[in-house]
Structure formats: structure tokens, C-alpha cells
Write an enzyme that holds these catalytic residues in place. Structure first.
Site, PDB file in Angstrom:
ATOM      1  N   ARG A   1       0.785  -1.273   0.047  1.00 28.73           N
ATOM      2  CA  ARG A   1      -0.061   0.066   0.075  1.00 28.73           C
ATOM      3  C   ARG A   1       0.954   1.410  -0.090  1.00 28.73           C
ATOM      4  NH1 ARG A   1      -3.520  -1.307   5.135  1.00 28.73           N
ATOM      5  NH2 ARG A   1      -1.552  -1.801   5.571  1.00 28.73           N
TER       6      ARG A   1
ATOM      7  N   ASN B   1      -6.188  -2.736   1.699  1.00 31.75           N
ATOM      8  CA  ASN B   1      -5.969  -4.239   1.805  1.00 31.75           C
ATOM      9  C   ASN B   1      -7.510  -4.809   1.671  1.00 31.75           C
ATOM     10  OD1 ASN B   1      -3.191  -4.410   1.986  1.00 31.75           O
ATOM     11  ND2 ASN B   1      -3.271  -4.600   4.042  1.00 31.75           N
TER      12      ASN B   1
END
Ligand code: MN
Length: 255
Positions: A29, A47
């Protein structure tokens, strides 16, 4: 004022992508955020519960192509098996941010004072931004609840439950929350439109606070967003009157 479908710049495109493989727990990320910001791409990454990394990206088509190429490799340590990409609507995001990460705590305290109300408090930069909601929150997206902004409170007050003068306070709900929306916080609050997701015992899913009036005590509307946690036709404050700390209702506390 809040046209969510308005592209910010002409020539922008948007996509949604799902990255499969060993992609969580490897800095995927953060690396995606860095790459997106470098290329002037806005949107979000999160996620998935299924082990994937999911994102919404919008910006110049060439920059999106670059970001998708990055997703196929991922950061060092990732093993990308496949990337599903589909076209999406440009939503007008002003940042590229990580979603699904707690921004802090929230609490709703039911308060019998001169007038009965519920105090919604969201942790922002270490203090609890506060709104007095006379009718309390609702999980019905068709219901708009007046929320009057009041002074910030200390986090230490979040756990207070007890009698107060002739009235009292119970901790009606609490948990963590995520900041959302197209504009980063706290600027979103300054601008008068803030979107967030609550992870409480009673209140869950997306909400919006929309300012409708200024002054010393600005008026806002608190609105449940339409999502899987919405309960059209429900009345959560009537259905779940009890404290999430003690189990007692405010009436039982005051006696
Ligand atoms: Mn109060």
C-alpha cells in the site's frame, strides 16, 4: 457544491484494480501511494479481506498506465500473481490515500442535560471534535440528523459515564473510525463535508457530516451512507438504548 461525479480536470480517467498474490504485509500500500503521488494520480488503496490489494486510481491516462505497470511488479518482497483492472468513474479525489486504516477513536455519549442529546466525538489530531445530535445517530440512509458542532473535548472524557447535575451521561457507543472522502482530513472538516466509516458496536459503516450553517455553533447534518451496514427504516437509538460499557440505560442511571 458536492457533485461527486465531477471530474476535477479534463483528460482524467479512472480505474479500479485488484492485485492478487502475496501482496499484503510487504509494504504494497505504501509503495502504491508513493508511486501514485509521484505520478499525480489520486484515489485510494486498501487491503481486501481476501488477501488482495484493491485500489481506485484516477488521473492522466499515461500516469494510470504507469501505475498499473507498477502493480504488476509490486514492491520488493511482493509476489504478484495477477492484476484485474476495470474502467471506473472519475470521482474527483484530491489525494491518494490508504483506506481501511484507523484514524483514531470515536465515542457517542448519550447526555441528559437541560436538553437530551447524543454527543458524537471523533478523534482528530489528538482531540475529540464534537457534535451534539439532538435525536441521535441513525442507520437509515433516508434520515438526516441535525448535529450542532460544539467545543472539542479531551480524550479522557470519552470513558465518562455517570450522573451529572440533575442529568447524566452513558457511553452509548464507541470504537474506531476511518477517515474517507475525496479531501484529506482535517481539511474536509474545515470545508464542511467529511466522510468517515465507524467501527462501533452499534454504529458501523459509512457516514457523512455535511455543514449547513456557520456561526459560533455551526449546524451540520449527520447522514448514514448507503452501504452494507445501512438499515433502512431502523431506529437504532430506540432499539439499542443501553450503555456499551455498563449495559444500563440513561433512565436507569439517573433513576
Ligand atoms: Mn453533551
Amino acid at each position: 457544491m458536492c457533485d461527486v461525479n465531477a471530474p476535477r480536470a479534463s483528460g482524467s480517467a479512472a480505474l479500479r484494480a485488484v492485485v492478487h498474490g502475496r501482496v499484503q504485509g510487504v509494504g504494497f500500500r505504501d509503495a502504491t501511494v508513493a508511486r501514485a503521488r509521484e505520478r499525480g494520480v489520486s484515489g485510494w488503496v486498501r487491503n481486501g479481506d481476501d488477501g488482495t490489494v484493491q485500489l481506485h486510481a484516477e488521473g492522466p491516462p499515461a500516469a494510470l498506465d504507469d501505475l498499473v505497470a507498477f502493480l504488476h511488479d509490486g514492491p520488493p518482497g511482493a509476489r504478484v500473481d495477477s492484476v484485474d483492472v476495470e474502467a471506473a468513474r472519475v470521482e474527483g479525489h484530491e489525494q491518494f490515500a490508504v483506506r481501511g486504516v484507523s484514524a483514531g477513536v470515536f465515542v457517542v455519549q448519550e447526555h441528559q442535560a437541560t436538553a437530551h442529546h447524543y454527543d458524537l466525538r471523533l478523534e482528530v489530531d489528538g482531540v475529540m471534535r464534537s457534535w451534539a445530535v439532538p435525536k441521535g445517530p441513525s442507520l437509515d440512509p433516508g434520515v438526516k440528523r441535525l448535529a450542532v458542532q460544539v467545543g472539542d473535548h479531551e480524550k479522557g472524557h470519552n470513558t465518562f459515564e455517570g450522573t451529572l447535575g440533575d442529568g447524566g451521561v452513558i457511553v452509548w457507543d464507541r470504537g474506531t473510525y476511518e477517515q474517507g472522502g475525496r479531501v484529506p482530513w482535517p481539511e474536509a472538516l474545515d470545508r464542511g463535508h467529511a466522510v468517515f466509516a465507524l467501527h462501533g458496536e452499534k454504529l458501523r459503516g459509512g457516514f457523512a457530516l455535511q455543514r449547513t450553517g456557520d456561526g459560533p455553533k455551526p449546524q451540520w447534518l449527520l447522514i448514514k451512507r448507503r452501504d452494507a451496514e445501512a438499515r433502512p427504516g431502523s431506529d437504532i437509538v430506540a432499539q439499542r438504548p443501553e450503555s456499551v460499557v455498563s449495559g444500563q440505560t440513561l433512565d436507569e442511571l439517573i433513576g
